[in-house]
Design an enzyme around this catalytic site. Structure first.
Site, PDB file in Angstrom:
ATOM      1  N   ARG A  49      61.151  61.448  28.502  1.00  0.00           N
ATOM      2  CA  ARG A  49      62.616  61.681  28.205  1.00  0.00           C
ATOM      3  C   ARG A  49      63.087  62.906  29.436  1.00  0.00           C
ATOM      4  NH1 ARG A  49      60.627  64.573  22.848  1.00  0.00           N
ATOM      5  NH2 ARG A  49      59.139  65.109  24.373  1.00  0.00           N
ATOM      6  N   ILE A  93      61.611  57.328  23.493  1.00  0.00           N
ATOM      7  CA  ILE A  93      60.722  56.152  22.725  1.00  0.00           C
ATOM      8  C   ILE A  93      61.491  56.159  21.203  1.00  0.00           C
ATOM      9  CG2 ILE A  93      58.846  55.445  21.507  1.00  0.00           C
ATOM     10  CD1 ILE A  93      57.201  56.639  24.039  1.00  0.00           C
ATOM     11  N   HIS A 178      37.925  55.532  28.688  1.00  0.00           N
ATOM     12  CA  HIS A 178      37.508  55.575  29.973  1.00  0.00           C
ATOM     13  C   HIS A 178      36.191  55.708  30.082  1.00  0.00           C
ATOM     14  CE1 HIS A 178      38.051  59.881  29.153  1.00  0.00           C
ATOM     15  NE2 HIS A 178      37.111  60.051  30.053  1.00  0.00           N
ATOM     16  N   LYS A 182      33.444  53.668  33.610  1.00  0.00           N
ATOM     17  CA  LYS A 182      32.557  54.421  34.522  1.00  0.00           C
ATOM     18  C   LYS A 182      31.427  53.497  35.449  1.00  0.00           C
ATOM     19  CE  LYS A 182      33.116  59.085  32.615  1.00  0.00           C
ATOM     20  NZ  LYS A 182      33.969  59.843  33.897  1.00  0.00           N
ATOM     21  N   HIS A 240      34.085  57.837  22.251  1.00  0.00           N
ATOM     22  CA  HIS A 240      33.142  57.705  23.383  1.00  0.00           C
ATOM     23  C   HIS A 240      31.793  57.674  23.120  1.00  0.00           C
ATOM     24  CE1 HIS A 240      36.781  58.753  25.777  1.00  0.00           C
ATOM     25  NE2 HIS A 240      36.893  60.034  25.456  1.00  0.00           N
TER      26      HIS A 240
HETATM   27  N1  LIG Z   1      45.115  63.972  29.344  1.00  0.00           N
HETATM   28  C1  LIG Z   1      44.028  63.231  29.472  1.00  0.00           C
HETATM   29  O1  LIG Z   1      42.979  63.331  30.222  1.00  0.00           O
HETATM   30  C2  LIG Z   1      43.742  62.426  28.380  1.00  0.00           C
HETATM   31  C3  LIG Z   1      42.572  61.590  28.141  1.00  0.00           C
HETATM   32  C4  LIG Z   1      42.388  60.737  27.255  1.00  0.00           C
HETATM   33  C5  LIG Z   1      43.412  60.331  26.423  1.00  0.00           C
HETATM   34  N2  LIG Z   1      44.536  60.928  26.363  1.00  0.00           N
HETATM   35  C6  LIG Z   1      45.686  60.385  25.829  1.00  0.00           C
HETATM   36  O2  LIG Z   1      46.644  59.925  26.386  1.00  0.00           O
HETATM   37  C7  LIG Z   1      47.931  60.452  25.771  1.00  0.00           C
HETATM   38  C8  LIG Z   1      48.812  61.167  26.650  1.00  0.00           C
HETATM   39  O3  LIG Z   1      48.241  62.507  27.078  1.00  0.00           O
HETATM   40  P1  LIG Z   1      48.731  63.596  27.874  1.00  0.00           P
HETATM   41  O4  LIG Z   1      47.689  64.746  28.054  1.00  0.00           O
HETATM   42  O5  LIG Z   1      49.259  63.018  29.252  1.00  0.00           O
HETATM   43  O6  LIG Z   1      49.885  64.241  27.191  1.00  0.00           O
HETATM   44  P2  LIG Z   1      51.010  64.886  27.730  1.00  0.00           P
HETATM   45  O7  LIG Z   1      50.627  65.805  28.828  1.00  0.00           O
HETATM   46  O8  LIG Z   1      51.766  65.707  26.601  1.00  0.00           O
HETATM   47  O9  LIG Z   1      52.286  63.965  28.317  1.00  0.00           O
HETATM   48  C9  LIG Z   1      52.948  63.216  27.124  1.00  0.00           C
HETATM   49  C10 LIG Z   1      53.997  62.463  27.969  1.00  0.00           C
HETATM   50  O10 LIG Z   1      54.852  61.648  26.760  1.00  0.00           O
HETATM   51  C11 LIG Z   1      56.167  62.054  27.004  1.00  0.00           C
HETATM   52  N3  LIG Z   1      56.963  61.769  25.968  1.00  0.00           N
HETATM   53  C12 LIG Z   1      56.379  62.664  24.782  1.00  0.00           C
HETATM   54  N4  LIG Z   1      57.576  62.183  23.903  1.00  0.00           N
HETATM   55  C13 LIG Z   1      58.312  61.228  24.244  1.00  0.00           C
HETATM   56  C14 LIG Z   1      59.179  60.380  23.897  1.00  0.00           C
HETATM   57  N5  LIG Z   1      59.676  60.663  22.511  1.00  0.00           N
HETATM   58  N6  LIG Z   1      59.807  59.281  24.465  1.00  0.00           N
HETATM   59  C15 LIG Z   1      59.354  59.189  25.839  1.00  0.00           C
HETATM   60  N7  LIG Z   1      58.438  60.194  26.242  1.00  0.00           N
HETATM   61  C16 LIG Z   1      57.845  60.732  25.535  1.00  0.00           C
HETATM   62  C17 LIG Z   1      56.107  63.269  27.626  1.00  0.00           C
HETATM   63  O11 LIG Z   1      57.532  63.399  28.657  1.00  0.00           O
HETATM   64  P3  LIG Z   1      58.504  64.121  28.083  1.00  0.00           P
HETATM   65  O12 LIG Z   1      58.153  65.280  27.183  1.00  0.00           O
HETATM   66  O13 LIG Z   1      59.777  64.350  29.271  1.00  0.00           O
HETATM   67  O14 LIG Z   1      59.473  62.883  27.150  1.00  0.00           O
HETATM   68  C18 LIG Z   1      54.872  63.096  28.741  1.00  0.00           C
HETATM   69  O15 LIG Z   1      55.491  62.291  29.817  1.00  0.00           O
HETATM   70  C19 LIG Z   1      47.449  60.791  24.544  1.00  0.00           C
HETATM   71  O16 LIG Z   1      47.633  60.072  23.474  1.00  0.00           O
HETATM   72  C20 LIG Z   1      46.228  61.673  24.840  1.00  0.00           C
HETATM   73  O17 LIG Z   1      45.302  61.749  23.699  1.00  0.00           O
HETATM   74  C21 LIG Z   1      44.761  62.081  27.580  1.00  0.00           C
END
Ligand SMILES: NC(=O)c1ccc[n+]([C@@H]2O[C@H](COP(=O)([O-])OP(=O)(O)OC[C@H]3O[C@@H](n4cnc5c(N)ncnc54)[C@H](OP(=O)(O)O)[C@@H]3O)[C@@H](O)[C@H]2O)c1
Length: 489
Positions: A49, A93, A178, A182, A240
């Site tokens: 966003r 979204i 992920h 590995k 996992h």
């Molecule tokens: N981080 C990790 O290491 C990790 C590991 C395994 C799995 N995951 C999974 O991966 C996913 C993302 O995790 P994350 O840690 O990267 O989360 P995050 O840092 O909170 O990022 C969320 C992303 O989604 C965007 N977003 C949120 N609402 C939105 C909307 N309505 N429309 C468009 N974009 C939107 C946010 O940007 P804006 O707010 O600018 O829209 C941001 O780019 C989750 O399902 C998490 O469980 C993450």
């Protein structure tokens, strides 16, 4: 370096400004680009966003990529050509109509592979898929990649799978774990099925028990809001740890191909003996970290972490004893444990073999051989053997045969996301979870969570920086076993 172009494709990253995108996906794509695994015409479009101009977004990505790839691997040349592929578009979204703009932005390119990577909160998975379909972006070359967690119970996972499945054929849904990307995990398969040595012993007659541990030293960091709803069971065990258990326990697939591998994993999930009723109390341990210390530093209690409810009963630690009801594994306990804010960071699988049936050498008690497959922090495989201690007599002592991948293979080791992204581009789903696997895992996990809610609500406290609740040690001691840890007291 030999090039292995994937297909020319559009990689569309929803959540392109998030933690996962910046720390993992974009650095992985940078490496794939640098090492010439991306087709010259492949484009990367990030969406979120936040209203960035593409150039400002590239500057942001540059900052993160340069931090997350090895400094020797980051060059201006590679960055320049990588950033030329990189584009950004603000999109919310939840706004269905914005997807028409996305379709116009991507343009009309029939037959081009499109990878839609959903690095967003899971609540957005189904709306994204439906809106992509509404905008005419889902054809038979479109693939969708879903991050964990997929659902929070069998019912919710089914609902998301149904919604995604109404627009994407299962063959084009890539549910990523992920851990399966590995090298050490894939090496487990190589070890089992590429060597004649272990497979005859890989069964209940020879294996005493198995331990699978994924231990973290970090607390919930900035994921408190999500984690407090999920807990360790949903966040780690359902995906996992059960996936690792499947790879240890599954039969040899007929081919190393998606359906054959996933069929074998599914059989294991279906053979897991349900843990219900009083067994929940006997066979599982649920913990939560309280204030503690590590290396002189005071560590906060879980309920004081940011965005966590002060009365939270969420578990940050799980240990359990699983059993697989089939011929190969009947009677062999599989101990699983995972937790946060622990004494040591490590992910490993320990296969504990039985000891010899007859003691030949007086005065020595030979230990059973132990195979340790270490996934984190370093990737290695070691096998403990009994050997004669040098000098007089026949005293035996344990020695280790170690294989450290860094030393054995001098090449740079791929990050899991590099391997998995390339698999998606090439349409290879072998290392991704199929719908029925996810649902079978939830079917096993749900009654445990239900039992916790019914029988005892409060998790057992353990001091942050420790090895977890004492009850997790007792769980093994009752069967004459102990966690394989090098604990300093
Ligand atoms: N981080 C990790 O290491 C990790 C590991 C395994 C799995 N995951 C999974 O991966 C996913 C993302 O995790 P994350 O840690 O990267 O989360 P995050 O840092 O909170 O990022 C969320 C992303 O989604 C965007 N977003 C949120 N609402 C939105 C909307 N309505 N429309 C468009 N974009 C939107 C946010 O940007 P804006 O707010 O600018 O829209 C941001 O780019 C989750 O399902 C998490 O469980 C993450």
């Amino acid at each position: 370096m030999t090039a292995r172009w994937g297909n020319a494709c559009d990689i569309v990253v929803f959540g392109g400004t998030g933690d996962l995108a910046m720390r993992k996906l974009l650095p992985a794509l940078y490496y794939l680009h640098r090492d010439r695994h991306l087709h010259p015409q492949t484009r990367i479009l990030a969406l979120a966003r936040a209203r960035h101009e593409p150039e400002a977004y590239r500057r942001l990505v540059r900052r993160h990529v340069s931090q997350h790839v090895a400094s020797a691997d980051f060059s201006e040349d590679s960055w320049g050509s990588f950033s030329a592929r990189l584009d950004y578009m603000p999109l919310d979204i939840s706004q269905r109509l914005e997807f028409a703009r996305l379709a116009r932005h991507l343009g009309d390119s029939p037959g081009r592979v499109r990878v839609f990577y959903l690095a967003t909160l899971p609540d957005l998975f189904a709306p994204t898929a439906l809106h992509l379909h509404g905008a005419g972006l889902v054809d038979d070359q479109a693939r969708i990649v879903l991050e964990k967690p997929l659902g929070e119970s069998l019912a919710t996972a089914r609902r998301v799978n149904d919604q995604i499945g109404s627009v994407f054929d299962e063959s084009r849904v890539f549910r990523i774990d992920h851990f399966l990307g590995k090298e050490a995990v894939q090496n487990l398969l190589a070890l089992r099925f590429g060597n004649a040595l272990f497979e005859p012993l890989w069964r209940n007659g020879h294996i005493d028990h198995v331990q699978i541990s994924v231990l973290e030293t970090v607390g919930v960091e900035n994921r408190g809001a999500y984690y407090d709803q999920a807990g360790a069971m949903r966040d780690m065990v359902q995906n996992h740890l059960l996936q690792l258990l499947c790879l240890v326990a599954m039969e040899a697939p007929v081919h190393f191909e998606p359906e054959a591998v996933r069929n074998e994993k599914l059989k294991i999930l279906e053979a897991l003996r349900p843990i219900t009723g009083m067994d929940v109390q006997d066979q599982t341990v649920r913990g939560q970290y309280s204030r503690g210390r590590r290396a002189g530093e005071t560590l906060p209690a879980y309920y004081f972490e940011k965005s966590v409810d002060h009365d939270s009963n969420t578990e940050t630690y799980v240990a359990l004893r699983a059993e697989i009801d089939n011929w190969r594994w009947a009677g062999v306990p599989f101990y699983l444990r995972t937790g946060k804010s622990l004494a040591q960071r490590k992910s490993e699988i320990v296969i504990q073999f039985k000891s010899v049936p007859h003691r030949l050498f007086p005065g020595t008690t030979p230990e059973g051989n132990r195979l340790v497959i270490r996934l984190q922090p370093d990737e290695s495989i070691s096998l403990s053997l009994m050997a004669k201690s040098p000098g007089r007599g026949m005293a035996l002592q344990e020695v280790e045969l170690d294989l450290h991948f860094d030393e054995a293979f001098k090449r740079r080791r791929w990050d899991a996301y590099e391997r998995l992204l390339l698999d998606v581009i090439e349409g290879d789903a072998t290392l991704f979870m199929r719908r029925d696997e996810i649902e079978a895992a939830w079917r096993w996990v749900d009654p445990i969570i239900g039992g916790w809610q019914e029988v005892y609500r409060s998790p057992k406290r353990y001091a942050a920086g420790s090895w977890g609740p004492e009850a997790a040690d007792s769980l093994l001691e009752r069967a004459g076993h102990a966690w394989f840890d090098e604990r300093g007291d």
